[in-house]
Design a protein around this motif. Sequence first.
Motif, mmCIF file in Angstrom:
data_model
loop_
_atom_site.group_PDB
_atom_site.id
_atom_site.type_symbol
_atom_site.label_atom_id
_atom_site.label_comp_id
_atom_site.label_asym_id
_atom_site.label_seq_id
_atom_site.Cartn_x
_atom_site.Cartn_y
_atom_site.Cartn_z
ATOM 1 N N THR A 41 3.258 0.941 -9.354
ATOM 2 C CA THR A 41 3.427 2.446 -9.723
ATOM 3 C C THR A 41 2.936 3.755 -8.067
ATOM 4 O OG1 THR A 41 0.798 1.463 -10.315
ATOM 5 C CG2 THR A 41 3.512 2.071 -11.640
ATOM 6 N N PHE A 42 2.494 2.544 -7.528
ATOM 7 C CA PHE A 42 1.626 3.232 -6.247
ATOM 8 C C PHE A 42 1.609 2.439 -4.946
ATOM 9 C CE2 PHE A 42 -2.187 2.454 -8.770
ATOM 10 C CZ PHE A 42 -2.840 1.997 -7.666
ATOM 11 N N THR A 43 1.410 3.121 -3.916
ATOM 12 C CA THR A 43 1.880 2.548 -2.396
ATOM 13 C C THR A 43 0.267 0.982 -2.824
ATOM 14 O OG1 THR A 43 0.058 4.007 -1.468
ATOM 15 C CG2 THR A 43 2.741 4.058 -1.128
ATOM 16 N N VAL A 44 -0.897 1.034 -2.976
ATOM 17 C CA VAL A 44 -1.391 0.241 -2.697
ATOM 18 C C VAL A 44 -0.938 -1.691 -3.503
ATOM 19 C CG1 VAL A 44 -3.761 0.203 -3.528
ATOM 20 C CG2 VAL A 44 -3.718 1.750 -2.496
ATOM 21 N N LEU A 45 -0.798 -0.704 -5.010
ATOM 22 C CA LEU A 45 -0.447 -2.037 -5.269
ATOM 23 C C LEU A 45 0.810 -3.046 -5.224
ATOM 24 C CD1 LEU A 45 -0.182 -1.077 -9.236
ATOM 25 C CD2 LEU A 45 -2.135 -1.526 -7.826
ATOM 26 N N ALA A 46 2.061 -1.749 -4.583
ATOM 27 C CA ALA A 46 2.795 -2.425 -3.356
ATOM 28 C C ALA A 46 2.169 -3.161 -1.795
ATOM 29 C CB ALA A 46 3.501 -1.031 -2.425
ATOM 30 N N ASP A 47 0.949 -3.196 -1.817
ATOM 31 C CA ASP A 47 0.535 -3.614 -0.544
ATOM 32 C C ASP A 47 0.578 -4.711 -0.566
ATOM 33 O OD1 ASP A 47 -0.358 -3.948 2.376
ATOM 34 O OD2 ASP A 47 -1.891 -3.674 1.747
ATOM 35 N N TRP A 137 -9.251 -0.748 -8.122
ATOM 36 C CA TRP A 137 -8.983 -2.313 -7.087
ATOM 37 C C TRP A 137 -9.838 -1.725 -5.974
ATOM 38 C CZ3 TRP A 137 -6.276 2.214 -8.991
ATOM 39 C CH2 TRP A 137 -6.446 3.309 -8.280
ATOM 40 N N MET A 138 -10.813 -0.580 -5.772
ATOM 41 C CA MET A 138 -11.542 0.281 -5.267
ATOM 42 C C MET A 138 -12.644 -1.350 -5.018
ATOM 43 S SD MET A 138 -10.363 2.264 -3.365
ATOM 44 C CE MET A 138 -11.805 2.872 -2.169
ATOM 45 N N SER A 139 -13.262 -2.282 -5.325
ATOM 46 C CA SER A 139 -13.968 -3.491 -4.941
ATOM 47 C C SER A 139 -13.119 -4.516 -5.436
ATOM 48 C CB SER A 139 -14.510 -3.562 -6.666
ATOM 49 O OG SER A 139 -14.558 -4.873 -6.425
ATOM 50 N N PRO A 140 -12.890 -4.663 -3.483
ATOM 51 C CA PRO A 140 -12.520 -6.864 -3.580
ATOM 52 C C PRO A 140 -12.386 -7.491 -4.397
ATOM 53 C CG PRO A 140 -13.998 -5.007 -1.837
ATOM 54 C CD PRO A 140 -14.383 -4.550 -2.968
ATOM 55 N N PRO A 281 1.863 4.506 7.834
ATOM 56 C CA PRO A 281 2.107 3.624 8.438
ATOM 57 C C PRO A 281 1.402 3.569 9.534
ATOM 58 C CG PRO A 281 4.229 2.809 8.100
ATOM 59 C CD PRO A 281 3.750 4.537 6.966
ATOM 60 N N ASP A 282 1.536 4.677 10.224
ATOM 61 C CA ASP A 282 1.422 4.988 11.766
ATOM 62 C C ASP A 282 -0.905 5.750 11.548
ATOM 63 O OD1 ASP A 282 1.596 7.412 10.372
ATOM 64 O OD2 ASP A 282 2.785 8.057 13.054
ATOM 65 N N GLY A 283 -0.705 6.294 10.060
ATOM 66 C CA GLY A 283 -2.139 6.587 9.986
ATOM 67 C C GLY A 283 -3.404 5.811 9.795
ATOM 68 N N PRO A 284 -4.426 6.173 9.137
ATOM 69 C CA PRO A 284 -5.508 5.323 9.377
ATOM 70 C C PRO A 284 -5.592 4.396 7.722
ATOM 71 C CG PRO A 284 -6.172 7.680 8.570
ATOM 72 C CD PRO A 284 -5.099 7.842 8.961
ATOM 73 N N ALA A 285 -5.713 4.233 7.351
ATOM 74 C CA ALA A 285 -4.833 3.851 5.663
ATOM 75 C C ALA A 285 -3.750 2.966 5.776
ATOM 76 C CB ALA A 285 -6.067 3.898 4.918
ATOM 77 N N PRO A 286 -3.140 1.983 6.414
ATOM 78 C CA PRO A 286 -1.494 1.932 6.194
ATOM 79 C C PRO A 286 -1.707 1.158 5.012
ATOM 80 C CG PRO A 286 -2.038 0.677 8.073
ATOM 81 C CD PRO A 286 -3.304 1.863 7.527
ATOM 82 N N THR A 287 -3.251 0.135 4.655
ATOM 83 C CA THR A 287 -3.045 -1.132 4.325
ATOM 84 C C THR A 287 -4.168 -0.801 3.137
ATOM 85 O OG1 THR A 287 -4.681 -2.625 5.485
ATOM 86 C CG2 THR A 287 -2.252 -2.513 5.784
ATOM 87 N N LEU A 288 -4.170 -2.175 2.330
ATOM 88 C CA LEU A 288 -6.000 -1.665 1.612
ATOM 89 C C LEU A 288 -7.287 -2.390 2.310
ATOM 90 C CD1 LEU A 288 -7.584 -1.351 -1.172
ATOM 91 C CD2 LEU A 288 -6.637 -3.505 -1.854
#
Length: 310
Positions: A41-47, A137-140, A281-288
């Motif tokens: 549904t959104f990019t964090v889950l895709a990562d 997801w904000m909790s590791p 991808p070139d920003g500060p948060a491209p992965t979780l």
Amino acid sequence: MGIRLISRAAAVVLGLGVIVAGCVDRSRVSRDDSRPRVLTTFTVLADLARNVAGDRLQVHSIVKEGAEIHGYQPTPSDIERSVGADLLVENGLGLELWARRFTAAAGDIPTVTLSEGMEPLLIRADAYAGKPNPHAWMSPKRAMDYVDRLRDAFTNLDPDGAEDYANNAEAYNKKLQALDGELREVLATIPPQHRVLVSCEGAFTYLATDYGLEEAFLWPVNAESEITPKRMARLINIVRERAVPAVFCESTVSDKAQREVAAAANSRFGGTFFVDSLSKPDGPAPTLLELQRHNVKLILDGLTDRGGDG
């Protein structure tokens, strides 16, 4: 494995314009890649999904970087790209209420809800009081549960890849475990009098609970993001009374009101968090993992008087 089939609705308009299943041009959906196709549904889950899938699955996010997910409206092209997908991965906890309309238009897609079975933290304020906070997801530590559910769902989808999925999940969970230790050590250095995390959305409840921070915000979730004088006054009073050095806002909403809070409370704007979306991808948060480190650096700089205006 927590996977269920969502029945196709007889009528598939449901807020998606005049799209009907027969209108989707299936010939335009690429079949060059024969691997099973997973939508998130959104990019964090895709990562997260890509880290578990490795090279065995195609993984695509419905919502693109920078978009707000709470009230997202799927487009005709979203529907078209989803035709023939083998699995839909969602967060749950009331986050993606639009997903039911999406699957009605796209056809029957097996769905896994990553928060299923999790005991959520509850929202304590405003109209959403008593409802689950969806930002687990904000909790590791809780993200590790997401990874385990992805491993099981992918194994069910592609049994021949079971060993790969198990190994990938184990490797990524070790990274999340290391991140948990890193964040715990870093955030412990914030002085007790400054341990108040102020954001636009109440999206940091899980992180704040894990690492001993207090939380304050303009609205509980972005779906309830009306900026009222009462909300503004309440947050200004908190920031002023607690002498909070810096306040923050998330990348998917306007930071204008939060900057006004900072000015009125003799604080400063400490920067932009990423929560509901990764950066480009070139920003500060491209992965979780990088998202968490970016946010925590802003928190540390802002609440230890190390940073400037963001």
